[in-house]
Design an enzyme around this catalytic site. Structure first.
Site, mmCIF file in Angstrom:
data_model
loop_
_atom_site.group_PDB
_atom_site.id
_atom_site.type_symbol
_atom_site.label_atom_id
_atom_site.label_comp_id
_atom_site.label_asym_id
_atom_site.label_seq_id
_atom_site.Cartn_x
_atom_site.Cartn_y
_atom_site.Cartn_z
ATOM 1 N N GLU A 61 0.822 -1.210 0.000
ATOM 2 C CA GLU A 61 0.000 0.000 0.000
ATOM 3 C C GLU A 61 0.855 1.260 0.000
ATOM 4 O O GLU A 61 0.444 2.293 -0.522
ATOM 5 C CB GLU A 61 -0.965 -0.020 1.189
ATOM 6 C CG GLU A 61 -1.948 -1.187 1.179
ATOM 7 C CD GLU A 61 -2.738 -1.324 -0.112
ATOM 8 O OE1 GLU A 61 -2.935 -0.310 -0.821
ATOM 9 O OE2 GLU A 61 -3.157 -2.455 -0.432
ATOM 10 N N HIS A 113 1.398 2.196 -3.600
ATOM 11 C CA HIS A 113 0.279 2.957 -4.165
ATOM 12 C C HIS A 113 0.329 4.415 -3.705
ATOM 13 O O HIS A 113 0.225 5.344 -4.517
ATOM 14 C CB HIS A 113 -1.049 2.343 -3.729
ATOM 15 C CG HIS A 113 -1.436 1.101 -4.466
ATOM 16 N ND1 HIS A 113 -1.564 1.064 -5.836
ATOM 17 C CD2 HIS A 113 -1.741 -0.145 -4.022
ATOM 18 C CE1 HIS A 113 -1.935 -0.156 -6.215
ATOM 19 N NE2 HIS A 113 -2.043 -0.910 -5.137
#
Length: 509
Positions: A271, A274
């Site tokens: 994550e 991202h």
């Protein structure tokens, strides 16, 4: 000359009005994103009825702004003007969205928004109760709505291809199918060879029980080490980890399991990838496509690059294991090599996509892709999904789910109406390897930097070649500019063949 000057000034005025409108649409969308984040992270369980109406209203406002006559008139005027390259890119991206959304009735847009908002808690309950039948009517409704949506956009096209292009407008479905088929053809023999290997990797380096609060502290250590900007982000937990936001506010979520410390580390790194991409988008482009990520395959390439090429590498564990030991003294006797082996073991019995290893992961994607494609095309009934799902797992991965919760209810995507999304995961992994190879070709091996916890050079290359461009280029143009070649699975297959051939001492690999 005066006439040319007047035309130029008129075009400038039109573009200014157009950009103001585009920014308003983006801000409405970004507000929706915050409400969706809130729903999945902190909203009270009983907040759904109001949240569904709020999101539906914002979706309607965004749709009205985009599809208004004024937007169409500005697009027509600007497409006939002599625009700068970046302005032309903004017009191109908005034109595409405008053409698609003007094809879809506003009432259907609102119905889909409300249906997906209500579907989330229905999926959550069904998963908790291990009861697909509880979710089936909701899924059936979403499939019907998305078929109707696709039919409005292009009644003559394959509806699944129309939905796929929502997530990947510049990579065609044929390319995605070709990549998935090649991965399936070449990974299965590699996985079979690993299954037959006599090499025993260390698999228990992270065995034990780990307190959630301590895991959260370690997740923050991970983000600190990688260079996450806390002034523009935050860390929270969610049942299905995700990242969302803008270049000014890019949030990370992860999850903690008492007996899965490694899973929380890799999830957090994923994550981060991202969020790091989002944070790398240009501030001045905020509110326009120039300040937005280039669709899902590129986004996934960033998360997979950091998770796999960095976070599962030997140098990373040489760097990070001492930090982990400070939080968890029980890791004192774990060596970096043992940590590396545990982080890269290939499972022969894994049912859960988000817990899958780097190789079998792609067979999880193939299964979802084939099922959702058949659902949308009308070749598979919703009621038959659990059985087909289980059959495919047995055929492709040699394991059969015993429950719906660990089977067809494990992913959140269908509750979002996100049909056509799954192929981007594998496309992203392929692109991650291609980008990493290009960065090393230009800058040299990153092992020493990673071992020292220095990620600036790698991140600088990604900022320069990917992040800063936003949506200025189409996906294929961006890939070719960054790597000098079209999207190819070659680098990914070379990377995994070399890595796992070495790990498992495979002959011929």
């Amino acid at each position: 000359m005066a006439t040319d000057q007047a035309q130029h000034e008129a075009a400038d005025d039109s573009y200014a009005a157009f950009e103001e409108r585009v920014r308003r649409i983006a801000n409405v969308s970004n507000a929706s994103g915050i409400l969706q984040w809130d729903q999945e992270v902190v909203m009270p369980d009983e907040g759904t009825p109001a949240r569904a109406q709020q999101l539906s209203a914002l979706s309607s406002i965004s749709h009205e702004l985009l599809t208004a006559d004024e937007t169409g008139e500005l697009l027509e005027e600007l497409e006939d003007s002599d625009l700068e390259a970046e302005q032309a890119a903004v017009v191109r991206e908005v034109r595409r969205k405008y053409d698609r959304e003007t094809s879809v009735p506003q009432a259907l847009v609102e119905e889909i928004s409300e249906a997906t908002t209500n579907a989330h808690p229905a999926w959550k309950r069904a998963k908790e109760n291990d009861d697909f039948e509880e979710f089936a009517p909701v899924l059936e409704k979403l499939v019907e709505l998305k078929r109707e949506y696709a039919n409005h956009i292009d009644p003559d096209a394959d509806p699944y291809e129309v939905l796929f292009s929502d997530y990947e407008p510049y990579i065609d479905l044929e390319t995605a199918e070709r990549v998935l088929e090649r991965l399936r053809e070449e990974l299965v023999p590699l996985i079979d060879a690993i299954d037959e290997s006599d090499t025993d990797l260390e698999t228990e380096a992270f065995a034990g029980e780990f307190d959630d609060d301590d895991q959260e502290a370690l997740a923050r250590d991970v983000l600190d080490s990688l260079g996450y900007d806390w002034d523009r982000g935050r860390l929270d937990t969610a049942p299905h980890p995700f990242s969302s936001g803008t270049q000014f506010d890019a949030r990370v979520t992860t999850r903690f399991e008492e007996d899965d410390l490694l899973g929380s580390i890799t999830s957090t790194i994923h994550e981060f990838g991202h969020a790091n991409y989002t944070l790398g988008l240009p501030d001045e482009g905020y509110g326009t496509p120039l300040g937005e990520a280039r669709d899902l395959s590129v986004h996934e390439s960033q998360s997979r690059l950091w998770e796999n090429h960095v976070g599962r590498s030997r140098p990373f564990w040489e760097h990070f294991l001492p930090i982990a030991r400070e939080r968890f003294p029980s890791l004192e006797d774990v060596s970096p090599e043992a940590a590396y082996e545990s982080a890269n073991q290939v499972y022969d019995d894994n049912l859960i996509r988000v817990e899958a290893d780097e190789l079998t992961y792609h067979l999880h994607i193939v299964i979802r892709f084939e099922i959702e494609r058949d659902l949308i095309r009308g070749d598979l009934a919703v009621e038959d999904v659990p059985e087909v799902w289980n059959d495919k797992y047995e055929e492709y991965l040699g394991v059969r789910p015993e429950t719906d919760a660990e089977g067809c209810l494990q992913d959140i995507h269908w509750s979002h109406g996100s049909f056509g999304y799954f192929p981007t995961y594998s496309l992203g992994s392929v692109l991650a390897a291609q980008l990493y190879a290009a960065a090393e070709d230009e800058l040299g091996d990153f092992d020493d930097d990673i071992r020292e916890g220095d990620f600036d050079e790698l991140n600088g290359w990604l900022r320069e070649n990917v992040h800063r461009h936003g949506k200025r280029y189409t996906t294929q143009e961006l890939i070719e500019r960054a790597t000098g070649e079209e999207l190819t699975a070659d680098h990914f297959l070379e990377y995994v063949t070399s890595k796992y051939g070495d790990l498992y001492e495979l002959e011929g690999y």
